[in-house]
Motif scaffolding. Structure first.
Motif, PDB file in Angstrom:
ATOM      1  N   THR A  31       0.841  -1.197   0.000  1.00 53.15           N
ATOM      2  CA  THR A  31       0.000   0.000   0.000  1.00 53.15           C
ATOM      3  C   THR A  31       0.874   1.244   0.000  1.00 53.15           C
ATOM      4  O   THR A  31       1.694   1.427   0.904  1.00 53.15           O
ATOM      5  CB  THR A  31      -0.919   0.032   1.233  1.00 53.15           C
ATOM      6  N   PRO A  32       0.742   2.102  -1.007  1.00 56.04           N
ATOM      7  CA  PRO A  32       1.581   3.309  -1.053  1.00 56.04           C
ATOM      8  C   PRO A  32       1.175   4.326   0.012  1.00 56.04           C
ATOM      9  O   PRO A  32       0.003   4.439   0.368  1.00 56.04           O
ATOM     10  CB  PRO A  32       1.301   3.859  -2.465  1.00 56.04           C
ATOM     11  N   ASP A  33       2.162   5.034   0.538  1.00 55.20           N
ATOM     12  CA  ASP A  33       1.930   6.111   1.518  1.00 55.20           C
ATOM     13  C   ASP A  33       1.141   5.640   2.736  1.00 55.20           C
ATOM     14  O   ASP A  33       0.318   6.381   3.280  1.00 55.20           O
ATOM     15  CB  ASP A  33       1.184   7.275   0.857  1.00 55.20           C
ATOM     16  N   VAL A  34       1.411   4.417   3.188  1.00 52.80           N
ATOM     17  CA  VAL A  34       0.664   3.898   4.339  1.00 52.80           C
ATOM     18  C   VAL A  34       1.094   4.630   5.609  1.00 52.80           C
ATOM     19  O   VAL A  34       2.294   4.804   5.854  1.00 52.80           O
ATOM     20  CB  VAL A  34       0.844   2.369   4.479  1.00 52.80           C
ATOM     21  N   VAL A  35       0.115   5.086   6.373  1.00 54.90           N
ATOM     22  CA  VAL A  35       0.422   5.821   7.598  1.00 54.90           C
ATOM     23  C   VAL A  35       0.013   5.043   8.851  1.00 54.90           C
ATOM     24  O   VAL A  35       0.441   5.384   9.951  1.00 54.90           O
ATOM     25  CB  VAL A  35      -0.265   7.206   7.602  1.00 54.90           C
ATOM     26  N   ALA A  36      -0.810   3.998   8.683  1.00 60.17           N
ATOM     27  CA  ALA A  36      -1.232   3.212   9.842  1.00 60.17           C
ATOM     28  C   ALA A  36      -1.954   1.955   9.385  1.00 60.17           C
ATOM     29  O   ALA A  36      -2.463   1.875   8.258  1.00 60.17           O
ATOM     30  CB  ALA A  36      -2.146   4.021  10.755  1.00 60.17           C
ATOM     31  N   ALA A  37      -1.994   0.983  10.294  1.00 63.56           N
ATOM     32  CA  ALA A  37      -2.804  -0.224  10.103  1.00 63.56           C
ATOM     33  C   ALA A  37      -3.758  -0.320  11.290  1.00 63.56           C
ATOM     34  O   ALA A  37      -3.362  -0.064  12.432  1.00 63.56           O
ATOM     35  CB  ALA A  37      -1.929  -1.465  10.026  1.00 63.56           C
ATOM     36  N   CYS A  38      -4.997  -0.651  11.007  1.00 63.93           N
ATOM     37  CA  CYS A  38      -6.017  -0.740  12.058  1.00 63.93           C
ATOM     38  C   CYS A  38      -6.593  -2.148  12.092  1.00 63.93           C
ATOM     39  O   CYS A  38      -7.025  -2.674  11.063  1.00 63.93           O
ATOM     40  CB  CYS A  38      -7.133   0.277  11.811  1.00 63.93           C
ATOM     41  N   VAL A  39      -6.617  -2.738  13.274  1.00 65.24           N
ATOM     42  CA  VAL A  39      -7.082  -4.110  13.450  1.00 65.24           C
ATOM     43  C   VAL A  39      -8.343  -4.103  14.299  1.00 65.24           C
ATOM     44  O   VAL A  39      -8.371  -3.546  15.397  1.00 65.24           O
ATOM     45  CB  VAL A  39      -5.991  -4.974  14.124  1.00 65.24           C
ATOM     46  N   SER A  40      -9.402  -4.721  13.784  1.00 65.10           N
ATOM     47  CA  SER A  40     -10.686  -4.781  14.478  1.00 65.10           C
ATOM     48  C   SER A  40     -10.873  -6.161  15.108  1.00 65.10           C
ATOM     49  O   SER A  40     -10.725  -7.179  14.426  1.00 65.10           O
ATOM     50  CB  SER A  40     -11.823  -4.497  13.493  1.00 65.10           C
ATOM     51  N   VAL A  41     -11.212  -6.167  16.399  1.00 64.70           N
ATOM     52  CA  VAL A  41     -11.415  -7.428  17.116  1.00 64.70           C
ATOM     53  C   VAL A  41     -12.751  -7.356  17.858  1.00 64.70           C
ATOM     54  O   VAL A  41     -12.872  -6.693  18.888  1.00 64.70           O
ATOM     55  CB  VAL A  41     -10.278  -7.704  18.121  1.00 64.70           C
ATOM     56  N   THR A  42     -13.736  -8.047  17.335  1.00 60.43           N
ATOM     57  CA  THR A  42     -15.066  -8.054  17.948  1.00 60.43           C
ATOM     58  C   THR A  42     -15.255  -9.259  18.854  1.00 60.43           C
ATOM     59  O   THR A  42     -15.841  -9.158  19.930  1.00 60.43           O
ATOM     60  CB  THR A  42     -16.152  -8.055  16.851  1.00 60.43           C
ATOM     61  N   SER A  43     -14.753 -10.411  18.446  1.00 62.45           N
ATOM     62  CA  SER A  43     -14.954 -11.657  19.193  1.00 62.45           C
ATOM     63  C   SER A  43     -13.772 -11.936  20.121  1.00 62.45           C
ATOM     64  O   SER A  43     -12.618 -11.922  19.677  1.00 62.45           O
ATOM     65  CB  SER A  43     -15.112 -12.826  18.226  1.00 62.45           C
ATOM     66  N   PRO A  44     -14.025 -12.211  21.395  1.00 62.57           N
ATOM     67  CA  PRO A  44     -12.930 -12.559  22.316  1.00 62.57           C
ATOM     68  C   PRO A  44     -12.105 -13.741  21.811  1.00 62.57           C
ATOM     69  O   PRO A  44     -10.898 -13.801  22.062  1.00 62.57           O
ATOM     70  CB  PRO A  44     -13.665 -12.900  23.617  1.00 62.57           C
ATOM     71  N   SER A  45     -12.727 -14.643  21.087  1.00 67.37           N
ATOM     72  CA  SER A  45     -12.010 -15.819  20.581  1.00 67.37           C
ATOM     73  C   SER A  45     -10.956 -15.459  19.539  1.00 67.37           C
ATOM     74  O   SER A  45     -10.096 -16.277  19.215  1.00 67.37           O
ATOM     75  CB  SER A  45     -13.003 -16.817  19.972  1.00 67.37           C
ATOM     76  N   ALA A  46     -11.005 -14.238  19.003  1.00 65.56           N
ATOM     77  CA  ALA A  46     -10.048 -13.821  17.985  1.00 65.56           C
ATOM     78  C   ALA A  46      -8.885 -13.024  18.570  1.00 65.56           C
ATOM     79  O   ALA A  46      -8.015 -12.556  17.830  1.00 65.56           O
ATOM     80  CB  ALA A  46     -10.751 -12.989  16.906  1.00 65.56           C
ATOM     81  N   ARG A  47      -8.837 -12.878  19.873  1.00 69.05           N
ATOM     82  CA  ARG A  47      -7.789 -12.064  20.496  1.00 69.05           C
ATOM     83  C   ARG A  47      -6.389 -12.658  20.269  1.00 69.05           C
ATOM     84  O   ARG A  47      -5.433 -11.917  20.009  1.00 69.05           O
ATOM     85  CB  ARG A  47      -8.060 -11.906  21.998  1.00 69.05           C
ATOM     86  N   ASP A  48      -6.261 -13.968  20.383  1.00 68.60           N
ATOM     87  CA  ASP A  48      -4.946 -14.581  20.185  1.00 68.60           C
ATOM     88  C   ASP A  48      -4.449 -14.343  18.760  1.00 68.60           C
ATOM     89  O   ASP A  48      -3.274 -14.006  18.549  1.00 68.60           O
ATOM     90  CB  ASP A  48      -5.000 -16.079  20.479  1.00 68.60           C
ATOM     91  N   ALA A  49      -5.351 -14.498  17.791  1.00 73.93           N
ATOM     92  CA  ALA A  49      -4.976 -14.262  16.396  1.00 73.93           C
ATOM     93  C   ALA A  49      -4.618 -12.790  16.180  1.00 73.93           C
ATOM     94  O   ALA A  49      -3.698 -12.468  15.421  1.00 73.93           O
ATOM     95  CB  ALA A  49      -6.116 -14.667  15.468  1.00 73.93           C
ATOM     96  N   ALA A  50      -5.326 -11.894  16.864  1.00 73.32           N
ATOM     97  CA  ALA A  50      -5.020 -10.467  16.754  1.00 73.32           C
ATOM     98  C   ALA A  50      -3.636 -10.168  17.314  1.00 73.32           C
ATOM     99  O   ALA A  50      -2.867  -9.387  16.732  1.00 73.32           O
ATOM    100  CB  ALA A  50      -6.080  -9.651  17.485  1.00 73.32           C
ATOM    101  N   CYS A  51      -3.322 -10.782  18.443  1.00 71.69           N
ATOM    102  CA  CYS A  51      -2.011 -10.582  19.065  1.00 71.69           C
ATOM    103  C   CYS A  51      -0.897 -11.048  18.132  1.00 71.69           C
ATOM    104  O   CYS A  51       0.122 -10.360  17.949  1.00 71.69           O
ATOM    105  CB  CYS A  51      -1.960 -11.330  20.394  1.00 71.69           C
ATOM    106  N   GLU A  52      -1.092 -12.205  17.524  1.00 76.87           N
ATOM    107  CA  GLU A  52      -0.098 -12.732  16.584  1.00 76.87           C
ATOM    108  C   GLU A  52       0.017 -11.848  15.348  1.00 76.87           C
ATOM    109  O   GLU A  52       1.115 -11.594  14.842  1.00 76.87           O
ATOM    110  CB  GLU A  52      -0.481 -14.159  16.185  1.00 76.87           C
ATOM    111  N   LEU A  53      -1.110 -11.363  14.854  1.00 74.96           N
ATOM    112  CA  LEU A  53      -1.108 -10.487  13.682  1.00 74.96           C
ATOM    113  C   LEU A  53      -0.365  -9.191  13.974  1.00 74.96           C
ATOM    114  O   LEU A  53       0.481  -8.747  13.176  1.00 74.96           O
ATOM    115  CB  LEU A  53      -2.548 -10.175  13.270  1.00 74.96           C
TER     116      LEU A  53
END
Length: 285
Positions: free
Chosen positions: A214-236
């Protein structure tokens, strides 16, 4: 001609057809139909016919003893999300859009449609499912309708002029809630950023590739709605920080991230409790 008596029991002792409800309200059928479409009068469809619970009709009559002016009702301070929720649970896509149109006519901003109408309606439906009060298909049905509504509203969020840079937004693998990602993407576009929406359930390596390409990227935003996805979010988040050399700020938000320390525990640079907070983080750099 002698007026015929309305026989409520023609459907059941507790509900009636919309035609019967219109007669009891002393309004034309199309007026009663508009009440339903705008979420003023709860109704459900069975065998192709709109039906109204007697209890709902009596409540409606108590709140509105005289036939109401639909146009005037649009301008009053109403809970639009509750009207929308009723249409979503009924599977009434056209009626849901009519509620959104009525809110827009009443002066509700497009941004508030997302944050104060669509989002609360979906949260309420999700909470009812979590309590066991609704089957999961209701949530899926509502999500599909809201997705179509957002598709119609999305072009209104596109800003003009130079952008503030590019932002990549998405959800980690295993996180299947994509609507919130798209909402955030549209709201950030409105604020002047170029936004690349990766949707939900994305493998970490694909997320990383998107950020790198992605050109000129200034940030990445990660959305976590389900508690079960927290581990995957941490790894990501860890993988994104390593791949970018910690040069790209990573912000996290969603119902499963409860505080700034919580976001820090996941490895993010900051916690976005809502879009306004996220905008503040982005503008601070």
């Amino acid at each position: 001609m002698v007026a015929q008596k309305v026989v409520v029991e023609s459907v059941s002792a507790h509900e009636m057809t919309l035609h019967e409800a219109a007669e009891m309200l002393d309004v034309h059928y199309m007026t009663a139909y508009r009440y339903v479409r705008l979420g003023l009068l709860p109704a459900h469809k069975a065998a192709g016919t709109w039906r109204v619970l007697l209890s709902d009709l009596r409540q409606f009559q108590g709140q509105n003893p005289e036939p109401i002016d639909v146009e005037d009702s649009r301008k009053k301070n109403v809970l639009w999300w509750e009207r929308l929720e009723a249409r979503l649970l009924a599977g009434d896509g056209s009626g849901a859009w009519a509620v959104v149109e009525a809110a827009l006519v009443a002066g509700v901003s497009v941004e508030d449609i997302y944050t104060k109408v669509l989002s609360p309606a979906m949260v309420s439906i999700g909470d009812q499912w979590a309590r066991g009060d609704l089957e999961i298909y209701y949530e899926h049905q509502a999500s599909a309708i809201v997705g179509r509504i957002m598709g119609r509203l999305g072009p209104r969020f596109v800003g003009r002029g130079r952008t503030k840079g590019s932002i990549v937004v998405g959800a980690p693998q295993g996180e299947r809630h994509g609507l919130v990602v798209s909402m955030v993407a549209d709201l950030l576009r409105q604020r002047g950023w170029e936004v690349f929406d990766l949707g939900a359930d994305l493998p970490a390596q694909s997320f990383i590739a998107a950020v790198k390409n992605t050109p000129d990227v200034v940030a990445a935003c990660v959305s976590v709605t389900s508690p079960s996805a927290r581990d995957a979010a941490c790894e990501l988040i860890a993988a994104l920080r390593e791949a970018s050399g910690d040069a790209v700020p990573i912000y996290v938000g969603g119902a499963a991230v409860l505080s700034a320390p919580d976001a820090e525990e996941l490895g993010a640079h900051g916690w976005a409790s809502n879009v306004d907070v996220l905008v503040g983080l982005l503008e601070q750099g």
